[in-house]
Design an enzyme around this catalytic site. Structure first.
Site: not given
Length: 820
Positions: A233-236
């Protein structure tokens, strides 16, 4: 590889469900998780696309906390304008060396998103408005970096083309545009670069979050393109963890929360998630883990100075000479100059956010000119990054200009280009525009040296003699400026994007940015030059444009066959000669066009390019290979790439508008039916920047979804700004605002600017994002409680938070025991 595969299968056989689930999430901001008793060690990942942003202490993805010293290469916008694949591969190799020394497993980059609008705040991190050029650049960067051992994470997949509401926006795109423009860049990077990992985007694509979209994560990425790495994932960027895993999402970052680990365990135990699906994900993660943990840099040290000089070379090769009236450039050695502009001394060399590098050193233009012994007089002219007009500074600059017959080098720049915020206009600051107009009144030769990560409006362009677009030149930008203006390096950069005359000329002007719920890609395939060239819209500088201190002649275009089948490979050759007075490099561009198509198409599409180095009087033959995809469009009925029967033009030139030689070939293919209903999309055959609801819905084969979110009740997708309609929401807003003020207490202009954009971005994040990026400090269940409190169910919400915290502490204790 066989040993790794055998080890992976051994581990799969003896890991428990809980241990497998644990490996599917990060341990903290930069590290994956490990299982000590099984010999599985965690490894570290780090930003970024044009240099390392390894944070040794507190982690963040906004560029707030310090990182280790690293080489700050020019960002992707500058790399792309080199049009030099070998050079980009070399940059990747050097960043790979730095990652290897720092014991990093994965570098989070490159970014292969398309520049849909010049307003996108993160355009400086992306290569181009053209998917062919962008894909080739990304693929070569990946090949170079991974040749040194560490992996890459190709990002942000897919359709992450605006920063506004990026964590929740739903990108509404028709299938042809998705395939031909927005996915094509990633497709080339995946097939040719073979990245070890890929990062999904925050946004939704046609109603599915990218992290949960099986179509793009599995059906296209793995089954069609053959991607063999893992997806993080991108962060979050996580919502429903189990749905995401089933769709093809492997690793959640930054992780740190036990909540989603146990969601996977519960799903397996309930039968919602098949153990085979979990094993498939863990198998990919273990292969990467064993590969990365086998890297052993020992005492390896990269050459800091060598990397610095490569950064200078890239800055020089990526600079674009946009105007040079009466050959005012190059300058003559020994002549005195009048130099004006604050950024001459305080350089603008990179953008903000997660890609922000802490460089070993920075060479300003002032430093380079002094080192070269240049004789100059200087005035500031304006404050930076302020927009305010200071008449005293302008008067001082005009007075200095009038006091001599010197040529004027005027340094100007775009401020505040950063991840998280889109630009609101295409203007440079008002004080710089006012200064330029005032200096034009002196009737001197004015050479503009422009810094920034995207196109700007230039109402003053006819009043200046020369314009050198430096983009964002990295830490050695000053060296590049000095070498270019004195002719030690002949400019050879070409624009990888179009410079429009004004913002309202852009194809998505009416549809960018949109939100909060949706953004409509109504321009379909007509992105960048595909629109301007096809619709005959006048531009300031066209795609592929760039001047040189020499001239080139194109001649003798040949094709290996003028009659082919769709699956045939053909060769195109052309002769390029340097007919000027100095050595130079030319970017030769090949475009393909199809007239009288049964589907709407761009007039020209880039299908090949080569950068050629030529001595004075030298001629070289340049060769291109064209295959089926060079002529195909994506057919929405066939769900495949299709080549129409008929005549195709092959055009070679110095830009999309400057075609020097052309020929044509005939492709013998089966006749096709138009995939569109007669007349239903007629306006796209003559698209002028506006599309009706009816035509766009025909392209989508669906109704246009609502563009607004309900304001009440407050939900996971609501922002802190949205929550201000409730008293408790206003309290949270004030606490967060106060926190930003405390963190950024300094009064200097840069800190004030940072405070402004961090505050705006933080308060526009959806509630969900505070949980998914907190590293376990605040779970989704706890956030549900906080939302109840905002919505007036104070004690019920408080009870949820207390219960969630207790549950999370117990789960975290279990995970720690598993890891150790």
């Amino acid at each position: 590889m066989d040993k790794i595969n055998d080890k992976v299968e051994e581990l799969i056989g003896r890991l428990s469900v809980s241990e497998k689930a644990l490996l599917c999430a990060g341990r903290n901001f930069w590290f994956t998780r490990g299982l000590k008793k099984h010999g599985i060690s965690p490894y570290m990942v780090s930003d970024g696309p044009h240099g390392l942003r390894k944070q040794a202490m507190s982690g963040d993805h906004l560029g707030i906390n310090d990182s280790i010293k690293a080489t700050c290469f020019p960002p992707a916008v500058t790399m792309a304008s080199t049009w030099d694949l070998d050079l980009i591969k070399e940059v990747g190799t050097t960043i790979g060396e730095e990652a290897y020394e720092e014991k990093l497993a994965v570098v989070l980059g490159p970014g292969a998103n398309i520049k849909r609008s010049p307003l996108c705040g993160r355009n400086f991190e992306y290569y181009s408005e053209d998917p062919y050029l962008s894909g080739k650049m990304a693929a070569n960067f990946i090949q170079g970096l991974q040749s040194k051992g560490p992996g890459t994470s190709l990002k942000h997949y897919a359709a992450n083309n605006q920063e506004t509401d990026r964590l929740r926006i739903n990108a509404i795109i028709d299938e042809r545009a998705l395939r031909e423009i927005y996915l094509a860049s990633f497709e080339t990077a995946v097939k040719e670069g073979k990245p070890t990992t890929l990062m999904c985007a925050y946004n939704q694509v046609n109603g599915e979050y990218a992290s949960e979209d099986k179509k793009i994560l599995t059906d296209i990425l793995r089954d069609e393109w053959g991607f063999e790495g893992y997806v993080m994932t991108d962060w979050g960027a996580i919502f429903n963890r189990v749905k995401a895993l089933k769709a093809g999402l492997d690793l959640e970052m930054p992780g740190g929360s036990a909540e989603n680990v146990f969601a996977i365990v519960d799903a397996v135990e309930s039968g919602e998630l098949a153990i085979e699906d979990l094993d498939r994900v863990v198998r990919r993660l273990l292969k990467a883990n064993l590969k990365f943990n086998s890297l052993d840099p020992k005492d390896f040290k990269y050459d800091r100075e060598e990397h610095h000089m490569l950064a200078a070379k890239v800055a020089s090769e990526g600079a674009v000479l946009l105007k040079n009236e009466d050959k005012v450039l190059p300058l003559q050695e020994g002549e005195q100059l009048t130099i004006i502009g604050t950024v001459f001394k305080t350089p603008v060399y990179q953008g903000g956010g997660s890609s922000q590098i802490n460089p070993h050193k920075v060479v300003s233009s002032y430093d380079a000119f002094v080192s070269a012994g240049v004789d100059f007089k200087y005035a500031a002219g304006y404050s930076f990054p302020s927009d305010d007009i200071n008449e005293n500074l302008i008067s001082e600059a005009v007075k200095l200009a009038n006091s001599t017959d010197n040529k004027i080098l005027l340094f100007v720049a775009v401020p505040h280009e950063t991840e998280g915020l889109d630009r609101r206009h295409l203007s440079i600051p008002k004080n710089q525009n006012a200064l330029i107009e005032a200096l034009i009144g002196t009737h001197k030769d004015i050479v503009i040296i422009m810094f920034g990560g995207a196109p700007v409006e230039m109402p003053w362009i006819n009043g200046v003699s020369a314009l050198l677009q430096m983009y964002l030149p990295g830490q050695a930008g000053g060296i590049a400026v000095c070498n270019l203006v004195y002719g030690k390096v002949n400019p050879s950069g070409k624009l990888a994007e179009t410079f429009p005359i004004k913002l309202s000329d852009t194809p998505c002007f009416k549809y960018f940015p949109q939100g909060p719920a949706t953004v409509e890609y109504r321009e379909s395939i007509f992105v960048g030059y595909r629109y301007y060239d096809t619709a005959d819209v006048e531009v300031r500088f066209p795609f592929g444009f760039g001047l040189s201190y020499t001239k080139f002649d194109y001649s003798d275009i040949k094709v290996s066959s003028d009659k082919i089948k769709p699956d045939d490979l053909i060769t195109v050759t052309v002769n390029i000669k340097n007919i000027g007075e100095v050595d130079g490099k030319e970017v030769v561009q090949l475009y393909v066009g199809r007239k009288n198509s049964k589907v709407f198409r761009a007039k020209k599409e880039l299908k090949g390019f080569a950068k050629v180095d030529l001595k004075v009087g030298e001629t070289k033959e340049v060769e291109f290979k064209l295959d089926k995809r060079s002529f195909a469009y994506y057919d929405i009925k066939e769900n495949d790439w299709v080549v129409e029967n008929g005549r195709y033009e092959i055009m070679i030139g110095a830009s999309v508008e400057d075609i020097r030689v052309e020929t044509s070939i005939n492709i013998e293919a089966p006749e096709i039916e138009s995939p569109y209903l007669a007349g239903a999309v007629g306006e796209y055959f003559c698209f002028k920047g506006v599309a009706s609801n009816e035509a766009f819905e025909v392209l989508l084969n669906a109704k246009i979804p609502p563009s607004e979110y309900l304001t009440e009740p407050i939900r996971m997708e609501s922002t802190i700004n949205d929550a201000r309609i409730r008293w408790f929401g206003r309290l949270i807003y004030r606490i967060l605002s106060l926190g930003v003020k405390i963190i950024f207490r300094a009064k200097d202009e840069t800190t004030v600017s940072m405070k402004s954009f961090i505050g705006e971005m933080l308060l526009s994040n959806p509630m969900r994002a505070f949980a998914t990026t907190s590293g376990g400090l605040f779970t989704m269940n706890a956030m549900a409680g906080l939302i109840d409190m905002i919505n007036g169910k104070f004690f019920k919400g408080l009870g949820k938070i207390i219960k969630a915290r207790r549950k999370n502490r117990k789960q975290e204790k279990i995970l720690k025991e598993l890891e150790n």
